[in-house]
Each structure stands twice: as structure tokens, then as C-alpha cells.
Write an enzyme that holds these catalytic residues in place. Structure first.
Site, mmCIF file in Angstrom:
data_model
loop_
_atom_site.group_PDB
_atom_site.id
_atom_site.type_symbol
_atom_site.label_atom_id
_atom_site.label_comp_id
_atom_site.label_asym_id
_atom_site.label_seq_id
_atom_site.Cartn_x
_atom_site.Cartn_y
_atom_site.Cartn_z
ATOM 1 N N HIS A 1 6.141 -0.604 -23.978
ATOM 2 C CA HIS A 1 5.460 0.683 -23.749
ATOM 3 C C HIS A 1 6.417 1.655 -23.076
ATOM 4 O O HIS A 1 6.536 2.817 -23.497
ATOM 5 C CB HIS A 1 4.221 0.447 -22.871
ATOM 6 C CG HIS A 1 3.663 1.679 -22.214
ATOM 7 N ND1 HIS A 1 4.274 2.282 -21.128
ATOM 8 C CD2 HIS A 1 2.548 2.413 -22.464
ATOM 9 C CE1 HIS A 1 3.579 3.330 -20.762
ATOM 10 N NE2 HIS A 1 2.524 3.430 -21.549
ATOM 11 N N ASN A 2 7.112 1.202 -22.044
ATOM 12 C CA ASN A 2 8.038 2.093 -21.342
ATOM 13 C C ASN A 2 9.214 2.483 -22.225
ATOM 14 O O ASN A 2 9.736 3.605 -22.127
ATOM 15 C CB ASN A 2 8.538 1.422 -20.064
ATOM 16 C CG ASN A 2 7.502 1.446 -18.958
ATOM 17 O OD1 ASN A 2 6.304 1.574 -19.209
ATOM 18 N ND2 ASN A 2 7.938 1.310 -17.720
ATOM 19 N N LYS B 1 14.751 3.673 -14.053
ATOM 20 C CA LYS B 1 14.476 2.546 -13.166
ATOM 21 C C LYS B 1 14.797 1.193 -13.796
ATOM 22 O O LYS B 1 14.764 0.181 -13.115
ATOM 23 C CB LYS B 1 13.014 2.573 -12.716
ATOM 24 C CG LYS B 1 12.715 3.717 -11.748
ATOM 25 C CD LYS B 1 11.299 3.611 -11.202
ATOM 26 C CE LYS B 1 11.044 4.684 -10.149
ATOM 27 N NZ LYS B 1 9.662 4.595 -9.601
ATOM 28 N N LEU C 1 0.808 -1.221 0.000
ATOM 29 C CA LEU C 1 0.000 0.000 0.000
ATOM 30 C C LEU C 1 0.843 1.273 0.000
ATOM 31 O O LEU C 1 0.554 2.230 0.717
ATOM 32 C CB LEU C 1 -0.954 -0.015 1.199
ATOM 33 C CG LEU C 1 -1.937 -1.192 1.227
ATOM 34 C CD1 LEU C 1 -2.780 -1.142 2.489
ATOM 35 C CD2 LEU C 1 -2.826 -1.177 -0.017
ATOM 36 N N ALA C 2 1.910 1.269 -0.814
ATOM 37 C CA ALA C 2 2.569 2.535 -1.123
ATOM 38 C C ALA C 2 1.619 3.332 -2.019
ATOM 39 O O ALA C 2 0.463 2.941 -2.202
ATOM 40 C CB ALA C 2 3.912 2.279 -1.786
ATOM 41 N N LYS D 1 4.127 -4.069 -21.518
ATOM 42 C CA LYS D 1 4.356 -2.890 -20.674
ATOM 43 C C LYS D 1 5.808 -2.430 -20.765
ATOM 44 O O LYS D 1 6.102 -1.231 -20.772
ATOM 45 C CB LYS D 1 3.992 -3.216 -19.219
ATOM 46 C CG LYS D 1 4.301 -2.095 -18.206
ATOM 47 C CD LYS D 1 3.629 -0.771 -18.574
ATOM 48 C CE LYS D 1 3.566 0.208 -17.413
ATOM 49 N NZ LYS D 1 4.838 0.528 -16.815
ATOM 50 N N SER E 1 -0.061 1.237 -16.487
ATOM 51 C CA SER E 1 0.562 2.511 -16.845
ATOM 52 C C SER E 1 -0.364 3.670 -16.522
ATOM 53 O O SER E 1 -1.577 3.571 -16.672
ATOM 54 C CB SER E 1 0.908 2.537 -18.336
ATOM 55 O OG SER E 1 1.469 3.795 -18.685
ATOM 56 N N GLY E 2 0.250 4.751 -16.122
ATOM 57 C CA GLY E 2 -0.516 5.957 -15.823
ATOM 58 C C GLY E 2 -0.016 6.662 -14.582
ATOM 59 O O GLY E 2 -0.489 7.744 -14.241
ATOM 60 N N GLY E 3 0.957 6.028 -13.899
ATOM 61 C CA GLY E 3 1.499 6.642 -12.698
ATOM 62 C C GLY E 3 0.482 6.715 -11.577
ATOM 63 O O GLY E 3 -0.553 6.033 -11.591
ATOM 64 N N ASN F 1 6.264 -3.340 -12.197
ATOM 65 C CA ASN F 1 7.061 -3.395 -13.428
ATOM 66 C C ASN F 1 8.027 -4.561 -13.341
ATOM 67 O O ASN F 1 9.226 -4.391 -13.118
ATOM 68 C CB ASN F 1 7.836 -2.084 -13.627
ATOM 69 C CG ASN F 1 7.014 -1.033 -14.349
ATOM 70 O OD1 ASN F 1 6.133 -1.361 -15.120
ATOM 71 N ND2 ASN F 1 7.303 0.225 -14.084
ATOM 72 N N GLY G 1 -0.162 1.324 -4.908
ATOM 73 C CA GLY G 1 -1.073 0.329 -4.360
ATOM 74 C C GLY G 1 -2.275 0.959 -3.683
ATOM 75 O O GLY G 1 -3.419 0.504 -3.860
ATOM 76 N N GLU H 1 8.075 5.169 -24.327
ATOM 77 C CA GLU H 1 8.011 6.357 -23.454
ATOM 78 C C GLU H 1 9.377 7.020 -23.342
ATOM 79 O O GLU H 1 9.494 8.253 -23.413
ATOM 80 C CB GLU H 1 7.500 5.918 -22.082
ATOM 81 C CG GLU H 1 7.436 6.989 -21.026
ATOM 82 C CD GLU H 1 7.062 6.401 -19.674
ATOM 83 O OE1 GLU H 1 7.739 6.713 -18.678
ATOM 84 O OE2 GLU H 1 6.097 5.594 -19.621
ATOM 85 N N ARG I 1 20.227 9.100 -21.406
ATOM 86 C CA ARG I 1 20.096 9.222 -19.947
ATOM 87 C C ARG I 1 21.391 8.807 -19.258
ATOM 88 O O ARG I 1 21.829 9.441 -18.285
ATOM 89 C CB ARG I 1 18.932 8.367 -19.439
ATOM 90 C CG ARG I 1 17.573 8.871 -19.848
ATOM 91 C CD ARG I 1 16.471 8.263 -18.998
ATOM 92 N NE ARG I 1 15.155 8.545 -19.535
ATOM 93 C CZ ARG I 1 14.027 8.264 -18.902
ATOM 94 N NH1 ARG I 1 14.058 7.685 -17.707
ATOM 95 N NH2 ARG I 1 12.855 8.544 -19.450
#
Length: 483
Positions: free
Chosen positions: A193-194, A268, A18-19, A190, A136-138, A110, A22, A197, A295
Site C-alpha cells: 500500500h505504501n 521513512k 501515546l505519541a 500495508k 493507514s490514514g495518518g 509500520n 497512538g 502511495e 526521492r
């Protein structure tokens, strides 16, 4: 409200971890009328969520894994939102030991897709369903509607799909969630997708850099340009937030915040995973790779500091027509974004073939239209392209995108050449253009490469005028033999 767990199995879904992500996705479930069982190693986080947001829906407070599992209706559905790697494995094992055949464990983090393949096979042997779900969507998406990419057993989607679709972003009445395919396919998609991004963000960064260093624009002026662009074909979440970031002022200095942020970008790991996977699959994802390397270079701060003052050579004059160069950058950005998506979909096709996933590009374009970080207006065009031709060899060859690039090509070349003459780095713009030129070329220098390989390693080559493999006797009389 909080439901007393003594009432028995009441929850339709459980969330452990539950961060912020979550917690937000648990609240999203509750807001959509689902009773949610909550679990966290630190009970304080569970209590904090209930205290602050308990009025948003029905939550079941639990302290132990046994309590948590007992609170769930069968088949039990548990979403794990913990750190990837060993922590995920530990939680999976703890849950699996308390669950029964037919229950479903969903990893919403992820995770590396090969880990998901391993976990799905292991839990299948124990009679459990394991679903690797890319989300995805933060933080905002988790709360208000993300794009969700669940893989795993198709039969598990019958019990899980309606819940996920109810909390996903909705575009034109269609949820941004669908069953992707078997085992690790959801996390693979995913990951790509990243990677897209990464490329998209790098391209936007290079456009900003050109405005700043080639035209001398300040952050507010660049923000105005991105705001205007976001009303047209470049409309997207990333272009939208770029304008917001550029307008933000630093409270301490009054300067544009972007001008006081250290220019070293972190990562990450999902971008690196994408590039490594592409190398294994033999798929060129040059734009994504350049974004990852950019990066890495930005973070090489000691090297960069030592290199300040290196010769630049004679630089050209800055563009005299700011309006024309602005339009050139817009066109170059659009064309390069098309290349990034084309390369990403090529990688997805290669992964689908390698692992026998039977992935459908049009489905992915559909669920990426809302909720996710790379959502953009032209995903509708991508969906249309793959609906019209599911076997499209490259997105670049779809009539709409082919026309768009043909319109942009002169501007694209001017941007790359101007940046080079000004000494402004544009690795993603340049590599995207080179990829396009290589793709359209009738003949590449790979013929020479193959000749060299045959010379030093007898690796053979093919001929344009005969079938089969051939080898030249380089250390002998240099006659040709059929291999």
C-alpha cells in the site's frame, strides 16, 4: 472520564505508545464506547491525553506494564504504537512476560513484514497471539477512521475484529478492515500500500511539474486543475490534498508555500522495503521503484547543485494548446496510476503465493476505499474487477481498465514524448508507459539477453519450436546441444 484501575479488569483494549498516532487511535476506541487502558513509558503523555481528551470516553490510567495488563479483560488485547525495530521488540517482550496464553498483542506500526513473521512464530510458541496490523490514514485517520489491515492467527480476529471494525473507516456500511491472512500478511499488504502511495505521489508531482515547466502555470492555476480533476475519475485523497497544498500561502513571503519548500523529499523506508521485496519475489514494480529513486535523487543536493548548467541539448517549443496538453496529462496520470496499482496487486499475489497466505485482492480494494492515503474512486472499479475474476492475470486486463488505457494511450505517449523533448524529467510516467508497452509486446529483447548469458556462462536457453533447454557450444564448433 478516567477509571480508577483498582476497579479491576475493565478495559476492552489497551494502547501503549501515546505519541500522536497512538493517542488518536486510543481516543477513537473511546469515542466508540470502548474502555481503553493507557500506557506510555513517559507517564506525562498518559496524563496529558486524559487531561485534554478524557471527556471523550472511558480511559484507564496505568503507570506500569503490570498495572496495564491487569486493567484488561480477557482475552487481553494490547495495541502497540511505538517505533519499529528494537523498541517494538522490547515492548513485545515486556508485555509477553506479563500476559497469559490466549492474550493478543497487536503491532500497529509500520513494521517490516519479515519481522512480523518472526515475532508471530515466537509468541505462538509461548501461547500468545501476535497480530501485525497495518494502519493507514495518518493522524486524521487514526482519530476519525483508518483503513486497518490485520494479519495473524484467524482465531484472534474473533476477539479483535469487532473492535477494529468499529473504529475503521466505513464505506457504504462496510468497515475498511478485514482479516488479511496469517502472520506477516497484514504488514506486507500495508507495505505494498505504501509503495503504491509513493508511486501515486510521484505521478502527481510529475503532473504538477509539467504544468509548471511546460505550461508556465503558477501554483494556484495548478490547484484549480487538480480541484477540477478531483470531481471526476481521478477523485482521490491525494489529488484532493494536492490542491490544498498548492493553494497554501507562506506567511513570511506571501508566496505559494510549495515554492519555498526545499525540493528534497524524505522517506521513512516502506517504499524501499516494497522495492526490495519485489526484487526478491521477481515482480517488476517499475513505477514504485522510480518513485523511490526520484526521492533519493531529490535528496542528492550536492550532486544536483554541481550538475546545474549541464547541457540540455536543443529543446522543443512548449505546447501551444494548453487545454489539450492539460487533458493529455490527466489521461497520462490516470493510466499511470492504473499501472501502479496493477504492479502493487501483482506483488501482493506473488507474496501470497510465496508465503501461502491466500490473500484476496477484492478484499484489499474494499478496505482501501476509505480511511487510507491511497483511497480513490477507482478502487470500486478494482474491487469489481477482482470480484468478476479473482484470478485476473493483471489489473490492466480487466475490461474497464483496458478500455481506460486504450482511451488514454495517445495522450500518455504525447506527455512522455513532450516532456522528453522539453527536458522535463518524468521517470514514473515514462517507466509506467514502458512497462505497459513491454507487457503488451509479442516479443522482447530478452531473447538476446538469454543468448548472451549462454555465451559467457553456459546458462542455456529455450527454443520457440522445441521443448527443453539448449546450449550452443560457443567456444567450440558452435553447434547446439540439448542441456
Amino acid at each position: 472520564m478516567t477509571i480508577d484501575n483498582t476497579e479491576g479488569a475493565r478495559a476492552q483494549i489497551g494502547v501503549t505508545g501515546l505519541a500522536v498516532m497512538g493517542s488518536n487511535i486510543a481516543r477513537n476506541f473511546a469515542r466508540h464506547g470502548h474502555t481503553v487502558a493507557l500506557h506510555n513509558r513517559s507517564i506525562a503523555k498518559t496524563d496529558a491525553l486524559i487531561e485534554e481528551h478524557g471527556g471523550e470516553g472511558d480511559f484507564v490510567r496505568t503507570e506500569t506494564i503490570e498495572e496495564f495488563v491487569a486493567a484488561l479483560q480477557k482475552p487481553r488485547r494490547v495495541l502497540i504504537m511505538v517505533k519499529a525495530g528494537d523498541p517494538t521488540d522490547a515492548v513485545i517482550e515486556e508485555l509477553a512476560s506479563a500476559m497469559e496464553p490466549g492474550d493478543i498483542i497487536i503491532d500497529g506500526g509500520n513494521a517490516l513484514y519479515t519481522d512480523t513473521i518472526r515475532r508471530e512464530a515466537s509468541l505462538r510458541d509461548r501461547g500468545l497471539h501476535f497480530v501485525g496490523a497495518g494502519i493507514s490514514g495518518g493522524e486524521e485517520g487514526a482519530l476519525n477512521g483508518p483503513s486497518i489491515m490485520p494479519g495473524g492467527p484467524k482465531e484472534s480476529y474473533q476477539a479483535l475484529g469487532p473492535l477494529l471494525e468499529s473504529i475503521a473507516a466505513q464505506v457504504d456500511g462496510t468497515p475498511c478492515c478485514t482479516h488479511i491472512g496469517p502472520d506477516g500478511s497484514g504488514h506486507f499488504v500495508k507495505m505494498v500500500h505504501n509503495g503504491i502511495e509513493y508511486a501515486d505521489m510521484q505521478l502527481i508531482g510529475e503532473a504538477y511539474n509539467l504544468f509548471r515547466d511546460a505550461l508556465g502555470y503558477d501554483a494556484d492555476q495548478v490547484a484549480d486543475v487538480f480541484t477540477e480533476w478531483n470531481a471526476g475519475d481521478l477523485e482521490s485523497y491525494l489529488v484532493e490534498i494536492t490542491a490544498e497544498v498548492l493553494r497554501q500561502k507562506d506567511a513570511k513571503t506571501g508566496k505559494a508555500l510549495v515554492d519555498v519548500i526545499v525540493d528534497a523529499a524524505e522517506q521513512k523506508g516502506t517504499g524501499r522495503w516494497t522495492v526490495k521485496s519485489a526484487l526478491d519475489l521477481g515482480v517488476p514494480v517499475t513505477g514504485i521503484a522510480e518513485a523511490v529513486f526520484a526521492r533519493a535523487l531529490s535528496g542528492a543536493r550536492d550532486q544536483r547543485k554541481a550538475a546545474v548548467g549541464l547541457a540540455s541539448g536543443r529543446l522543443a517549443d512548449k505546447p501551444a494548446d494548453a487545454a489539450q496538453f492539460t487533458e493529455d496529462i490527466r489521461q497520462a496520470l490516470y493510466a499511470s496510476k492504473v499501472v501502479a496499482y496493477a504492479q502493487g496487486f501483482d506483488q501482493i499475489a506473488a507474496g501470497s503465493a510465496e508465503y501461502d497466505w491466500d490473500l484476496h485482492p477484492a478484499d484489499l480494494a474494499t478496505i482501501w476505499r476509505g480511511g487510507c492515503i491511497i483511497r480513490a474512486r477507482f478502487l470500486n472499479r478494482i474491487k469489481d474487477a477482482y470480484d468478476e475474476n479473482p484470478k485476473l492475470p493483471s489489473l490492466i486486463l480487466a475490461p474497464y481498465f483496458r478500455d481506460a488505457i486504450e482511451t488514454a494511450i495517445d495522450s500518455w505517449r504525447r506527455v512522455v514524448s513532450t516532456a522528453t523533448l522539453l527536458g522535463i524529467p518524468v521517470p514514473a510516467f515514462a517507466s509506467s508507459l514502458s512497462y505497459y508497452d513491454a507487457l503488451r509486446a509479442e516479443r522482447l529483447p530478452a531473447a538476446l539477453t538469454q543468448g548472451q548469458r549462454d555465451f559467457f556462462g553456459a546458462h542455456t536457453y529455450e527454443r520457440v519450436d522445441a521443448e527443453g533447454k539448449f546450449h550452443t557450444l560457443w567456444s567450440g564448433d558452435r553447434s547446439e546441444v540439448q542441456a
